[in-house]
Design a protein around this motif. Structure first.
Motif, short mmCIF file in Angstrom:
data_model
loop_
_atom_site.label_atom_id
_atom_site.label_comp_id
_atom_site.label_asym_id
_atom_site.label_seq_id
_atom_site.Cartn_x
_atom_site.Cartn_y
_atom_site.Cartn_z
N ILE A 139 23.33 97.78 33.66
CA ILE A 139 22.53 96.80 32.49
C ILE A 139 22.39 98.15 31.39
O ILE A 139 21.37 98.24 30.54
N ALA A 140 22.71 99.00 31.34
CA ALA A 140 22.74 100.46 30.86
C ALA A 140 22.19 99.79 29.28
O ALA A 140 23.77 99.28 29.32
N PRO A 141 22.01 100.41 28.64
CA PRO A 141 22.26 100.18 26.58
C PRO A 141 23.56 100.26 26.32
O PRO A 141 23.64 100.97 27.00
N LYS A 162 18.83 89.83 36.97
CA LYS A 162 18.18 89.19 38.52
C LYS A 162 19.13 90.49 38.94
O LYS A 162 18.40 91.23 40.05
N THR A 163 20.33 91.43 38.74
CA THR A 163 20.07 92.67 38.43
C THR A 163 19.41 93.54 38.99
O THR A 163 18.98 94.30 39.71
N LEU A 181 12.89 95.33 42.85
CA LEU A 181 12.21 94.48 44.16
C LEU A 181 12.48 95.18 45.94
O LEU A 181 11.83 94.77 46.85
N ASN A 182 13.88 96.10 45.24
CA ASN A 182 13.91 96.63 46.48
C ASN A 182 14.66 95.94 47.22
O ASN A 182 14.34 96.23 48.87
N ASP A 192 18.93 84.58 44.18
CA ASP A 192 19.20 84.05 42.70
C ASP A 192 18.46 83.36 41.91
O ASP A 192 17.97 82.39 41.66
N PHE A 193 17.42 84.21 41.66
CA PHE A 193 16.98 84.26 40.48
C PHE A 193 16.87 83.47 39.35
O PHE A 193 18.15 83.69 39.06
N HIS A 194 16.16 82.63 38.98
CA HIS A 194 16.15 82.00 37.68
C HIS A 194 15.12 82.45 36.68
O HIS A 194 14.21 82.93 37.38
#
Length: 183
Positions: free
Chosen positions: A5-7, A46-47, A53-54, A62-64
Protein backbone atom coordinates in the motif's frame (compact mmCIF):
# COMPACT_ATOMS: atom_id res chain seq x y z
CA UNK A 1 4.51 1.66 5.67
CA UNK A 2 3.00 -1.71 4.70
CA UNK A 3 4.43 -3.18 1.45
CA UNK A 4 1.56 -3.27 -1.08
CA UNK A 5 0.00 0.00 0.00
CA UNK A 6 2.97 2.32 -0.43
CA UNK A 7 1.89 5.32 -2.50
CA UNK A 8 2.61 5.02 -6.21
CA UNK A 9 0.52 8.00 -7.33
CA UNK A 10 0.20 11.51 -6.01
CA UNK A 11 -3.58 11.35 -5.32
CA UNK A 12 -4.43 10.58 -1.74
CA UNK A 13 -7.61 10.42 0.29
CA UNK A 14 -8.27 10.65 3.99
CA UNK A 15 -10.25 7.66 5.31
CA UNK A 16 -11.81 6.85 8.65
CA UNK A 17 -12.36 3.21 9.59
CA UNK A 18 -15.60 2.41 11.40
CA UNK A 19 -16.15 -1.01 12.93
CA UNK A 20 -19.38 -2.78 11.99
CA UNK A 21 -18.58 -5.86 14.10
CA UNK A 22 -19.51 -6.61 17.70
CA UNK A 23 -16.35 -8.63 18.40
CA UNK A 24 -13.95 -6.52 20.52
CA UNK A 25 -10.94 -8.02 18.70
CA UNK A 26 -11.79 -5.92 15.65
CA UNK A 27 -12.73 -2.65 17.38
CA UNK A 28 -9.24 -1.17 17.90
CA UNK A 29 -9.19 0.40 14.42
CA UNK A 30 -12.60 2.07 14.94
CA UNK A 31 -12.35 5.81 14.18
CA UNK A 32 -8.75 5.53 12.96
CA UNK A 33 -8.14 8.30 10.43
CA UNK A 34 -5.44 7.76 7.80
CA UNK A 35 -4.17 9.43 4.64
CA UNK A 36 -3.88 6.69 1.98
CA UNK A 37 -3.24 6.46 -1.76
CA UNK A 38 -6.50 6.88 -3.68
CA UNK A 39 -5.76 3.83 -5.87
CA UNK A 40 -6.29 1.38 -2.97
CA UNK A 41 -8.90 -1.31 -3.42
CA UNK A 42 -10.54 -3.77 -1.03
CA UNK A 43 -7.55 -6.14 -0.93
CA UNK A 44 -5.10 -3.38 0.04
CA UNK A 45 -7.56 -1.91 2.54
CA UNK A 46 -7.92 -5.37 4.13
CA UNK A 47 -4.13 -5.62 4.42
CA UNK A 48 -3.98 -2.18 6.01
CA UNK A 49 -6.78 -3.05 8.43
CA UNK A 50 -5.15 -6.37 9.38
CA UNK A 51 -1.97 -4.43 10.18
CA UNK A 52 -3.83 -1.80 12.23
CA UNK A 53 -5.60 -4.54 14.17
CA UNK A 54 -2.28 -6.36 14.67
CA UNK A 55 -3.77 -9.67 13.53
CA UNK A 56 -1.62 -12.76 13.05
CA UNK A 57 -1.55 -14.51 9.66
CA UNK A 58 -4.00 -17.20 10.88
CA UNK A 59 -6.48 -14.65 12.28
CA UNK A 60 -6.98 -12.47 9.22
CA UNK A 61 -10.67 -12.40 8.28
CA UNK A 62 -12.04 -11.43 4.88
CA UNK A 63 -13.26 -7.93 5.69
CA UNK A 64 -15.67 -6.14 3.38
CA UNK A 65 -16.26 -2.38 3.30
CA UNK A 66 -19.19 0.01 3.02
CA UNK A 67 -18.96 3.69 2.14
CA UNK A 68 -22.16 5.44 3.21
CA UNK A 69 -23.98 2.09 3.21
CA UNK A 70 -22.77 1.30 -0.34
CA UNK A 71 -20.46 -1.73 -0.83
CA UNK A 72 -16.95 -0.78 -1.95
CA UNK A 73 -16.27 -2.94 -5.03
CA UNK A 74 -13.66 -0.76 -6.77
CA UNK A 75 -10.67 1.32 -5.83
CA UNK A 76 -11.25 4.39 -3.68
CA UNK A 77 -10.55 6.83 -6.52
CA UNK A 78 -13.01 5.09 -8.88
CA UNK A 79 -15.64 5.03 -6.12
CA UNK A 80 -15.18 8.75 -5.45
CA UNK A 81 -15.32 9.67 -9.14
CA UNK A 82 -18.39 7.51 -9.89
CA UNK A 83 -20.29 9.04 -6.99
CA UNK A 84 -19.12 12.62 -7.71
CA UNK A 85 -17.56 12.90 -4.25
CA UNK A 86 -14.66 15.14 -3.32
CA UNK A 87 -11.15 13.91 -2.63
CA UNK A 88 -11.04 16.72 -0.03
CA UNK A 89 -13.52 15.02 2.34
CA UNK A 90 -12.77 12.18 4.73
CA UNK A 91 -14.26 8.95 3.41
CA UNK A 92 -15.88 6.85 6.14
CA UNK A 93 -15.26 3.11 5.59
CA UNK A 94 -17.31 0.68 7.69
CA UNK A 95 -15.63 -2.70 7.84
CA UNK A 96 -17.59 -5.89 8.48
CA UNK A 97 -17.47 -9.67 8.03
CA UNK A 98 -19.62 -11.10 5.22
CA UNK A 99 -22.36 -13.62 5.98
CA UNK A 100 -22.08 -16.96 4.22
CA UNK A 101 -24.67 -17.80 1.57
CA UNK A 102 -27.52 -20.05 2.67
CA UNK A 103 -27.24 -23.79 2.25
CA UNK A 104 -29.33 -25.14 -0.65
CA UNK A 105 -29.04 -28.74 0.55
CA UNK A 106 -31.94 -30.23 2.58
CA UNK A 107 -31.39 -29.69 6.28
CA UNK A 108 -33.33 -30.54 9.41
CA UNK A 109 -32.43 -27.19 10.98
CA UNK A 110 -33.50 -23.77 9.80
CA UNK A 111 -30.77 -22.18 11.89
CA UNK A 112 -28.27 -22.96 9.12
CA UNK A 113 -30.29 -21.08 6.54
CA UNK A 114 -31.58 -17.59 5.88
CA UNK A 115 -35.24 -17.08 6.65
CA UNK A 116 -37.06 -14.94 4.09
CA UNK A 117 -40.66 -15.16 5.31
CA UNK A 118 -42.68 -16.36 8.33
CA UNK A 119 -46.31 -17.06 9.13
CA UNK A 120 -47.60 -18.22 12.52
CA UNK A 121 -50.46 -20.70 12.86
CA UNK A 122 -53.04 -20.25 15.64
CA UNK A 123 -51.75 -23.44 17.35
CA UNK A 124 -48.21 -22.02 17.67
CA UNK A 125 -46.60 -23.68 14.65
CA UNK A 126 -44.50 -21.32 12.56
CA UNK A 127 -44.11 -21.75 8.83
CA UNK A 128 -40.76 -20.49 7.56
CA UNK A 129 -39.87 -19.74 3.94
CA UNK A 130 -36.15 -20.06 3.30
CA UNK A 131 -33.70 -18.54 0.85
CA UNK A 132 -32.76 -22.10 -0.15
CA UNK A 133 -36.15 -22.42 -1.92
CA UNK A 134 -37.52 -24.72 0.77
CA UNK A 135 -39.88 -24.39 3.74
CA UNK A 136 -39.90 -25.65 7.32
CA UNK A 137 -42.48 -25.84 10.09
CA UNK A 138 -41.23 -25.11 13.59
CA UNK A 139 -43.01 -25.54 16.92
CA UNK A 140 -41.52 -24.85 20.36
CA UNK A 141 -38.06 -24.18 18.84
CA UNK A 142 -37.99 -27.62 17.16
CA UNK A 143 -38.29 -28.34 13.47
CA UNK A 144 -41.33 -30.62 13.26
CA UNK A 145 -41.47 -30.86 9.48
CA UNK A 146 -38.12 -30.25 7.85
CA UNK A 147 -37.71 -28.70 4.45
CA UNK A 148 -36.61 -32.06 3.06
CA UNK A 149 -40.00 -33.57 4.02
CA UNK A 150 -41.81 -31.67 1.28
CA UNK A 151 -41.85 -33.18 -2.20
CA UNK A 152 -41.52 -29.82 -3.96
CA UNK A 153 -39.14 -26.98 -3.47
CA UNK A 154 -38.60 -23.82 -5.40
CA UNK A 155 -35.54 -22.96 -7.48
CA UNK A 156 -35.24 -19.52 -5.89
CA UNK A 157 -35.88 -18.07 -2.41
CA UNK A 158 -39.33 -18.54 -0.91
CA UNK A 159 -40.55 -14.96 -0.51
CA UNK A 160 -44.00 -15.60 1.01
CA UNK A 161 -45.67 -18.33 3.08
CA UNK A 162 -49.26 -18.58 4.30
CA UNK A 163 -51.21 -21.15 6.28
CA UNK A 164 -54.41 -22.02 4.38
CA UNK A 165 -55.84 -24.28 7.10
CA UNK A 166 -54.55 -26.73 9.73
CA UNK A 167 -52.98 -29.08 7.16
CA UNK A 168 -52.26 -26.99 4.06
CA UNK A 169 -50.07 -24.02 3.31
CA UNK A 170 -48.98 -21.93 0.36
CA UNK A 171 -45.45 -20.95 -0.66
CA UNK A 172 -44.51 -18.37 -3.29
CA UNK A 173 -41.04 -17.88 -4.66
CA UNK A 174 -39.06 -15.33 -6.59
CA UNK A 175 -38.83 -18.03 -9.32
CA UNK A 176 -42.46 -16.97 -10.05
CA UNK A 177 -43.98 -20.24 -8.83
CA UNK A 178 -46.42 -20.99 -6.04
CA UNK A 179 -47.09 -24.33 -4.34
CA UNK A 180 -49.91 -25.55 -2.12
CA UNK A 181 -48.51 -28.20 0.19
CA UNK A 182 -50.18 -30.62 2.59
CA UNK A 183 -48.66 -31.89 5.80
Amino acid sequence: MVGPIAPSSSKTIQIRFKCGIENQTYKSAHNAVLQVPAHLGRKSLKTLLHTLLNLSEEDRPDFHFLVDEVPLRTTLDKFIERRNLSFENTLSLTYFLPIAEPNREPDTSISQNWISSLHAHKDGRVLAGLFSGRSSIVHDDKVILAESSFPHSHEAPVKAVQWLNDNHFLTASSDETACVLAI
